[in-house]
Design an enzyme around this catalytic site. Structure first.
Site, PDB file in Angstrom:
ATOM      1  CD  GLU A  84      -5.063   6.581   0.385  1.00  0.00           C
ATOM      2  OE1 GLU A  84      -5.029   5.342   0.283  1.00  0.00           O
ATOM      3  OE2 GLU A  84      -4.329   7.216   1.159  1.00  0.00           O
TER       4      GLU A  84
ATOM      5  CG  HIS B 289      -1.818   1.169   1.328  1.00  0.00           C
ATOM      6  ND1 HIS B 289      -3.121   1.143   0.883  1.00  0.00           N
ATOM      7  CD2 HIS B 289      -1.621   2.422   1.823  1.00  0.00           C
ATOM      8  CE1 HIS B 289      -3.676   2.328   1.088  1.00  0.00           C
ATOM      9  NE2 HIS B 289      -2.778   3.121   1.664  1.00  0.00           N
ATOM     10  CD  GLU B 290       1.496   3.478   3.631  1.00  0.00           C
ATOM     11  OE1 GLU B 290       1.631   4.544   2.979  1.00  0.00           O
ATOM     12  OE2 GLU B 290       0.485   3.231   4.307  1.00  0.00           O
TER      13      GLU B 290
ATOM     14  CG  HIS C  21       0.459   6.325  -0.635  1.00  0.00           C
ATOM     15  ND1 HIS C  21      -0.523   7.114  -1.202  1.00  0.00           N
ATOM     16  CD2 HIS C  21      -0.155   5.659   0.385  1.00  0.00           C
ATOM     17  CE1 HIS C  21      -1.669   6.922  -0.577  1.00  0.00           C
ATOM     18  NE2 HIS C  21      -1.475   6.037   0.383  1.00  0.00           N
TER      19      HIS C  21
END
Length: 503
Positions: free
Chosen positions: A297, A267-268, A271
């Site tokens: 996101e 997830h990170e 980003h």
């Protein structure tokens, strides 16, 4: 003064302000990863000082004059041109920030730093009462910010606009309600299917040291540049940064929960890939800045779920996983593992939730934070309201506040209006991924061969390089030819979980 000279003055001013912001970002990253507890009070003063300096630069009268000149110039007529983008977006932000008193900006930064430590301690001790005064003070400050910005409908709109420009609480609320109405029957079907995922496979012993190494291998494989970034540990995962070539990923690990650490890393990483894909030439200016939190996101949710939880991803990474954890993975076959990491069921922790139920967690937070901002929910009543909403919407009841209203860091930071961007991100991600697959062919087959670069290159061209030249809504329609819709996400979820659970 010529337009070129004015533009150069704006650019130099913005770049210096961005340097200060990057220093603040580094200080915040250190606060959440390595700072000793006794440093909290002094760190709060440092953050308040930096916030004050940045605010004064961002609202300097001469900057307003230069932006007015740029906005009136013929060169700004094309809103997607470099000058047009800079004039439009910097003017919008300038007018917004000049409404905020400098003292309020500094106090918010100071309280956010203090409140973060109060939240971390309260979460660890499962003691909401110790966090309550900090949250009440932050809520009061956010209402003051909303009043300073001004609004036509709800004070919530003024805060939401900071993260997703142009959106309102009512429009987001309607989108979330429509999504909830489609998700609820799907989740009920899954629960009633009688099919059980072998989730115990992900809860065996996965030594943290090996998790760190495996996570880094996966992040690098999908394109994250560790020469321009790092991975560290924090109580609540986030992606921060100290500049365009210094992106800080963080996660947390649980030896008996592989999913928690690994998918937080992916997830990170999403980003981080977006940040590494922004134009370094335009660092600190709109053409080198992410469009919105929802689009940000979309990148994290795409790499976490549409890539990382895909069958193709694990066709490639299953053998390396078994090599990294030979004891834990003994006797496990790829299909079992894929089902285990895609288990869907009502759960308590948002960051650990599955694709089918995740947006229901967001609905809860949207309802509660809007009620708090509008004065319909007192902070003292938050734990009870949280538990009621989780029972009603998600179908799970927290046993304590650490599992409930203390699980997220966002409100301690003052990030009211942030949570809806997670759901918007899921919607954007599904629609964009659908188009990427139409353009690139079978992405699952590519992932199975370890080919992640085609998707990343597509994202770099279509999204990352665009900066803020268009709005989020315009971007989605330009790329896909359609306005944002829930159908791509729901089609993905129905197909995936329908197959897993025999629906």
């Amino acid at each position: 003064m010529s337009v070129a000279n004015t533009f150069e003055k704006v650019r130099a001013h913005a770049r210096e302000t961005a340097l200060l912001s990057s220093i603040s970002g580094l200080v915040e990253w250190d606060e959440q990863t390595h700072m000793p507890p006794a440093g909290a009070a002094w760190r709060a003063e440092q953050q308040a000082y930096l916030a004050g300096v940045i605010h004064r630069r961002s609202t300097a009268p001469e900057l307003g004059d230069w932006l007015a000149e740029l906005s009136a110039a013929d060169e700004s007529a094309d809103p997607e041109s470099d000058i047009g983008c800079v004039a439009r977006e910097m003017t919008r932000v300038y007018h917004r920030l000049t409404k905020l008193p400098g003292e309020l900006v500094e106090e918010v930064a100071r309280v956010a730093s203090q409140s973060h430590h109060a939240w971390a301690a309260a979460r660890k001790a499962d003691d909401f009462a110790t966090f309550r005064p900090s949250l009440e003070r932050m809520l009061e400050l956010q209402r003051q910010r909303a009043a300073a910005f001004g609004y036509n409908g709800s004070p919530y709109d003024a805060l939401l606009d900071e993260y997703e420009p142009g959106e309102t609480g009512d429009s987001v609320g309607a989108a979330l309600a429509a999504l909830r109405d489609q998700l609820t029957p799907l989740v009920q079907q899954i629960v009633q299917s009688g099919v059980t995922a072998p989730s115990e496979l992900t809860q065996r012993s996965f030594p943290v040291q090996q998790q760190v190494a495996f996570g880094k291998v996966a992040a690098a494989a999908v394109g994250f540049d560790f020469q321009a970034g790092s991975l560290d540990v924090t109580p609540h995962p986030f992606c921060g940064g100290a500049g365009p070539r210094d992106i800080r990923l963080t996660t947390r690990y649980n030896e008996h929960d592989f999913v928690d650490g690994f998918f937080s890393i992916l997830h990170e990483t999403g980003h981080g890939l977006y940040e590494q894909g922004l134009s370094e030439k335009w660092f600190g200016l709109p053409p080198g800045t992410a469009i919105s939190l929802g689009i940000h996101e979309s990148q994290s949710r795409m790499w976490e779920n549409l890539v990382g939880r895909s069958r193709g991803f694990w066709q490639h990474f299953f053998a390396p996983l078994c090599a990294a954890f030979p004891t834990s993975m003994k006797g496990v076959d790829p299909d079992q593992w894929w089902f285990a990491i895609n288990e869907a069921k009502p759960s308590l922790i948002r960051v650990d939730s599955d694709e089918a139920t995740y947006n229901l967690h967001v609905v809860v937070r949207y309802e509660l934070e809007r009620a708090m901002i509008e004065g319909d929910l007192a902070v003292a009543d938050l734990p009870g309201a949280w538990n009621e909403a989780y029972t009603r919407i998600v179908g799970a009841t927290p046993a304590n506040d650490a599992q409930g209203c203390l699980q997220d860091v966002h409100w301690s930071m003052g990030a009211f209006g942030y949570f809806p961007t997670y759901a918007l991100g899921n919607l954007y991600a599904a629609q964009l991924f659908e188009q990427a697959e139409s353009d690139l062919g079978d992405l699952g087959a590519r992932f199975a061969r370890g080919e992640f670069a085609p998707l990343l290159d597509w994202l770099r061209t279509k999204i990352h390089s665009v900066g803020q030249r268009v709005s989020a809504a315009q971007l989605v329609e330009q790329i896909t030819g359609k306005p944002l819709s829930a159908e791509p996400l729901m089609a993905h979820l129905r197909t995936k979980f329908g197959g897993l659970y025999g629906l």
